[in-house]
Scaffold this active site. Structure first.
Site, PDB file in Angstrom:
ATOM      1  N   CYS A 222      -7.963   3.952  -6.697  1.00  0.00           N
ATOM      2  CA  CYS A 222      -8.106   3.038  -6.300  1.00  0.00           C
ATOM      3  C   CYS A 222      -7.906   1.627  -5.908  1.00  0.00           C
ATOM      4  CB  CYS A 222      -9.937   3.006  -5.265  1.00  0.00           C
ATOM      5  SG  CYS A 222     -10.363   2.281  -4.318  1.00  0.00           S
TER       6      CYS A 222
ATOM      7  N   CYS B  97     -11.908   0.514  -6.781  1.00  0.00           N
ATOM      8  CA  CYS B  97     -12.571   0.812  -8.328  1.00  0.00           C
ATOM      9  C   CYS B  97     -11.964   1.831  -9.147  1.00  0.00           C
ATOM     10  CB  CYS B  97     -13.955   1.745  -7.281  1.00  0.00           C
ATOM     11  SG  CYS B  97     -13.581   3.638  -6.728  1.00  0.00           S
TER      12      CYS B  97
ATOM     13  N   CYS C 188     -11.934   5.435   0.315  1.00  0.00           N
ATOM     14  CA  CYS C 188     -12.143   5.926  -1.311  1.00  0.00           C
ATOM     15  C   CYS C 188     -14.060   6.607  -0.168  1.00  0.00           C
ATOM     16  CB  CYS C 188     -11.643   4.891  -1.810  1.00  0.00           C
ATOM     17  SG  CYS C 188     -12.361   5.417  -3.762  1.00  0.00           S
TER      18      CYS C 188
ATOM     19  N   CYS D 137     -16.366   4.054  -3.175  1.00  0.00           N
ATOM     20  CA  CYS D 137     -16.212   2.595  -3.148  1.00  0.00           C
ATOM     21  C   CYS D 137     -16.429   2.708  -1.489  1.00  0.00           C
ATOM     22  CB  CYS D 137     -15.956   2.005  -3.713  1.00  0.00           C
ATOM     23  SG  CYS D 137     -13.947   1.845  -3.839  1.00  0.00           S
TER      24      CYS D 137
ATOM     25  N   CYS E 265      -1.069   8.245   5.206  1.00  0.00           N
ATOM     26  CA  CYS E 265      -0.761   6.981   5.414  1.00  0.00           C
ATOM     27  C   CYS E 265      -1.654   5.677   4.473  1.00  0.00           C
ATOM     28  CB  CYS E 265       0.180   6.559   6.426  1.00  0.00           C
ATOM     29  SG  CYS E 265       1.242   5.106   6.825  1.00  0.00           S
TER      30      CYS E 265
END
Length: 140
Positions: free
Chosen positions: A54, A57, A103, A106, A128
């Protein structure tokens, strides 16, 4: 961004900190559920072996061995790195029903999940994901 019902993010920051940490383009996608234009992201055609984290984070989200060529304009994966790496929630924006991918650490917006499209993958799923939501850490 609307909070995820029934889940608490492990990484929580005030909006001004997110704006400081992320570029305006990253903020628009990760924190405001925007979408980058198709075929413009840095990882759309990447074949590098590694882990996709991510960008907000640093949590591990996807691995390169689950990335496949969907030719849709965004990086596509058939499975997250672990069962608790991402959260899924219904997205009724733009006059359609889709599954949003967030995510789990976060709660930043990553992209959308599509199923039953007939890709020759083990899960028949296509995560996607916006390139701008990810950071590739190449394997050594």
């Amino acid at each position: 961004m609307e909070p995820v019902v029934g889940a608490t993010p492990k990484v929580v920051k005030p909006d001004d900190e997110w704006r400081e940490q992320l570029s305006p383009e990253e903020y628009a996608v990760l924190r405001q559920a925007g979408t980058e234009r198709p075929f413009t992201g840095e990882y759309t055609d990447t074949k590098t072996t590694g882990v996709y984290e991510c960008r907000a984070c640093g949590a591990e989200l996807f691995r390169s061995d689950t990335k496949f060529d969907s030719h849709c304009g965004w990086p596509s994966f058939f499975d997250p790195a672990s069962s608790d790496a991402v959260l899924l929630r219904e997205d009724r924006s733009l006059g359609m029903v889709r599954t949003e991918v967030l995510c789990a650490t976060c709660h930043s917006h990553l992209g959308h999940l599509f199923e039953g499209e007939g890709y020759a993958t083990p899960t028949d799923q296509r995560y996607c994901i916006n390139s701008i939501s990810l950071r590739l850490v190449p394997a050594e």
